[in-house]
Write a protein that holds these residues in place. Structure first.
Motif, PDB file in Angstrom:
ATOM      1  N   ASP A   1       1.155  -2.205   8.036  1.00 19.15           N
ATOM      2  CA  ASP A   1       0.632  -1.637   6.788  1.00 19.15           C
ATOM      3  C   ASP A   1      -0.019  -2.725   5.947  1.00 19.15           C
ATOM      4  O   ASP A   1       0.318  -3.908   6.055  1.00 19.15           O
ATOM      5  CB  ASP A   1       1.768  -0.985   5.985  1.00 19.15           C
ATOM      6  CG  ASP A   1       2.441   0.145   6.748  1.00 19.15           C
ATOM      7  OD1 ASP A   1       1.721   1.049   7.214  1.00 19.15           O
ATOM      8  OD2 ASP A   1       3.681   0.113   6.877  1.00 19.15           O
TER       9      ASP A   1
ATOM     10  N   ALA B   1       0.842  -1.195   0.000  1.00 21.71           N
ATOM     11  CA  ALA B   1       0.000   0.000   0.000  1.00 21.71           C
ATOM     12  C   ALA B   1       0.879   1.247   0.000  1.00 21.71           C
ATOM     13  O   ALA B   1       2.056   1.188   0.378  1.00 21.71           O
ATOM     14  CB  ALA B   1      -0.897  -0.007   1.234  1.00 21.71           C
TER      15      ALA B   1
ATOM     16  N   GLY C   1       0.890  -0.262  -4.930  1.00 23.30           N
ATOM     17  CA  GLY C   1      -0.366  -0.736  -5.501  1.00 23.30           C
ATOM     18  C   GLY C   1      -0.191  -1.622  -6.712  1.00 23.30           C
ATOM     19  O   GLY C   1      -1.163  -2.218  -7.189  1.00 23.30           O
TER      20      GLY C   1
END
Length: 252
Positions: free
Chosen positions: A240, A111, A175
């Motif tokens: 995360d 992310a 991503g």
């Protein structure tokens, strides 16, 4: 009389040939079976560590089921950190089986501003409370967004964390999926990391070169760090969101 004599001479030869052919055929089958068995035992085959459907072969570090913070979505295992975390709680996971010399291939996606990592040589001895105490880490990071990337090159994605920096940054943006291959061979005293098809890290193993690297790192005084040639492969909870898929291993 001549025909009978010829028949008497040829018939035993024909029978003998048939017997030899049958024997040869049997030997051939046995030989093929032995060859296949030998091949299955000696050839290096890729073995899937994550089937994209279940967490079979994985567990929480220290034992137990994979924590619920890890989900399976679209063929990937995805970690979602809890909104509230109890003091000292961690959600690192690792393989049930142990490995020594191997080549590990996987894809990872982090992310924005995210951090995670892949360990090997992890010991679950109860005196070690988290996997990074024993297992060397190949960094997983959003190089463009996470502050660790600016602290030291040896903290960037693909690095042998805090010891060997990648030769260059070949990661894709946060991503997007990255392909990473980790090679660990204690017999050859060498390891390396390929990222997205490029060799970016080389490092020594189980020799004075390794000892010197550790001595210069944050792990210099850590009991048990990097000493287990045989251990488990782990995926890090660093707080995360991170995803892993297409995880497979080949023993060397």
């Amino acid at each position: 009389m001549k025909k009978v004599w010829i028949l008497a001479l040829v018939l035993p030869m024909v029978i003998a040939c048939k017997q030899e052919t049958k024997k040869a055929g049997n030997m051939s089958s046995e030989a093929v079976g032995a060859t296949l068995e030998n091949t299955s035992q000696t050839s290096s085959e890729w073995v899937t560590l994550f089937d994209g459907k279940t967490f079979e072969g994985w567990q929480k570090f220290g034992g137990g089921d994979v924590p619920g913070e890890w989900k399976i979505e679209e063929g990937a295992m995805v970690f979602y950190p809890p909104k509230e975390r109890a003091k000292g709680a961690h959600y690192d996971i690792n393989t049930v089986k142990t490995y020594t010399n191997f080549e590990l291939s996987l894809e990872w996606k982090i992310a924005p501003k995210g951090n995670s990592g892949v360990f090997w040589g992890v010991s679950e001895d109860e005196k070690f409370k988290v996997p990074y105490v024993t297992g060397p880490e190949i960094q997983v990071l959003d190089n463009a967004g996470h502050p660790d990337a600016d602290v030291a090159n040896s903290h960037q994605a693909g690095a042998l964390y805090d010891m060997v920096a990648p030769a260059k940054d070949v990661t894709k943006p946060a991503g997007a999926w990255n392909t990473m291959v980790i090679y660990v061979n204690y017999d050859a005293h060498e390891g390396h990391v390929d990222m997205n098809g490029e060799r970016i890290v080389n490092f020594p193993l189980a020799n004075s070169g390794w000892d010197e690297m550790v001595a210069k790192s944050k792990f210099a005084d850590w009991e048990g760090f990097g000493i287990f040639k045989t251990g488990k492969i782990g995926l890090q909870d660093h707080g995360d969101v991170v995803a892993y898929r297409n995880i497979k291993i080949k023993k060397l």
